[in-house]
Write a protein that holds these residues in place. Sequence first.
Motif, PDB file in Angstrom:
ATOM      1  N   VAL A 193     -53.650   7.704 -11.690  1.00 41.31           N
ATOM      2  CA  VAL A 193     -53.051   8.394 -12.832  1.00 41.31           C
ATOM      3  C   VAL A 193     -52.789   7.404 -13.964  1.00 41.31           C
ATOM      4  N   ALA A 194     -52.477   7.960 -15.116  1.00 46.10           N
ATOM      5  CA  ALA A 194     -51.990   7.164 -16.241  1.00 46.10           C
ATOM      6  C   ALA A 194     -50.492   7.417 -16.345  1.00 46.10           C
ATOM      7  N   ILE A 195     -49.722   6.362 -16.524  1.00 40.66           N
ATOM      8  CA  ILE A 195     -48.275   6.486 -16.659  1.00 40.66           C
ATOM      9  C   ILE A 195     -47.966   6.610 -18.145  1.00 40.66           C
ATOM     10  N   MET A 196     -47.415   7.760 -18.515  1.00 45.09           N
ATOM     11  CA  MET A 196     -47.139   8.051 -19.917  1.00 45.09           C
ATOM     12  C   MET A 196     -45.641   7.946 -20.196  1.00 45.09           C
ATOM     13  N   LEU A 197     -45.280   7.112 -21.158  1.00 41.78           N
ATOM     14  CA  LEU A 197     -43.896   7.012 -21.611  1.00 41.78           C
ATOM     15  C   LEU A 197     -43.689   8.126 -22.630  1.00 41.78           C
ATOM     16  N   THR A 198     -42.804   9.070 -22.317  1.00 46.20           N
ATOM     17  CA  THR A 198     -42.580  10.203 -23.214  1.00 46.20           C
ATOM     18  C   THR A 198     -41.328  10.042 -24.061  1.00 46.20           C
ATOM     19  N   LYS A 237     -43.611  -3.075 -29.447  1.00 48.04           N
ATOM     20  CA  LYS A 237     -44.426  -2.201 -30.300  1.00 48.04           C
ATOM     21  C   LYS A 237     -44.867  -0.955 -29.534  1.00 48.04           C
ATOM     22  N   LEU A 238     -45.214  -1.136 -28.274  1.00 50.41           N
ATOM     23  CA  LEU A 238     -45.647  -0.009 -27.450  1.00 50.41           C
ATOM     24  C   LEU A 238     -44.515   1.001 -27.276  1.00 50.41           C
ATOM     25  N   VAL A 239     -43.331   0.502 -26.962  1.00 48.18           N
ATOM     26  CA  VAL A 239     -42.170   1.377 -26.733  1.00 48.18           C
ATOM     27  C   VAL A 239     -41.696   2.017 -28.035  1.00 48.18           C
ATOM     28  N   VAL A 270     -47.074   7.631 -24.963  1.00 49.98           N
ATOM     29  CA  VAL A 270     -48.039   6.543 -24.966  1.00 49.98           C
ATOM     30  C   VAL A 270     -48.309   6.124 -23.520  1.00 49.98           C
ATOM     31  N   ALA A 271     -49.563   5.772 -23.252  1.00 44.95           N
ATOM     32  CA  ALA A 271     -49.928   5.318 -21.910  1.00 44.95           C
ATOM     33  C   ALA A 271     -49.416   3.895 -21.713  1.00 44.95           C
ATOM     34  N   VAL A 280     -40.720   9.621 -18.195  1.00 49.22           N
ATOM     35  CA  VAL A 280     -42.100   9.269 -17.867  1.00 49.22           C
ATOM     36  C   VAL A 280     -42.787  10.469 -17.234  1.00 49.22           C
ATOM     37  N   GLU A 281     -44.085  10.576 -17.465  1.00 52.47           N
ATOM     38  CA  GLU A 281     -44.888  11.585 -16.773  1.00 52.47           C
ATOM     39  C   GLU A 281     -46.251  10.990 -16.465  1.00 52.47           C
ATOM     40  N   TYR A 282     -46.960  11.656 -15.569  1.00 46.72           N
ATOM     41  CA  TYR A 282     -48.312  11.222 -15.219  1.00 46.72           C
ATOM     42  C   TYR A 282     -49.325  12.084 -15.953  1.00 46.72           C
ATOM     43  N   LYS A 283     -50.451  11.484 -16.231  1.00 45.51           N
ATOM     44  CA  LYS A 283     -51.540  12.232 -16.857  1.00 45.51           C
ATOM     45  C   LYS A 283     -52.789  11.981 -16.068  1.00 45.51           C
TER      46      LYS A 283
END
Length: 122
Positions: A55-60, A86-88, A94-95, A119-122
């Motif tokens: 999976v991809a870990i997505m920060l929501t 920057k990512l956060v 964002v993955a 967090v959610e999975y994609k």
Amino acid sequence: MAITKEDIIKALEEMKLTELNELVKAIEEHFDVVASAGVAVAAGPAVADAAPSEVAIMLTNAGGQKVAVIKVVKEVTGLGLMDAKKLVDGTLPVAIKENVKIEEADAIKAQLIEAGASVEYK
């Protein structure tokens, strides 16, 4: 009140893959049977509905404690502090990490949630 098939199915849907694997082993031992791989293959469409192995870990949502979330992101991605920030701070969702095995993803998700992120999975 008796447990219905729907109750069992709902409970199974909420379980992690590792928990399902442990359940299968327990059923095999209790009933002295062996789960056959041929049955799963013969199921056809059920295989397509199975949970993905990666999976991809997505920060929501970074939550109120962004510093803690940035530290976790830095640790799990190997990014530098500024890149993790920057990512956060960037556009969400964002993955954080992609093509991650479920077991590793669960551990990372737990760290991020503990730090205050969503967090959610994609």
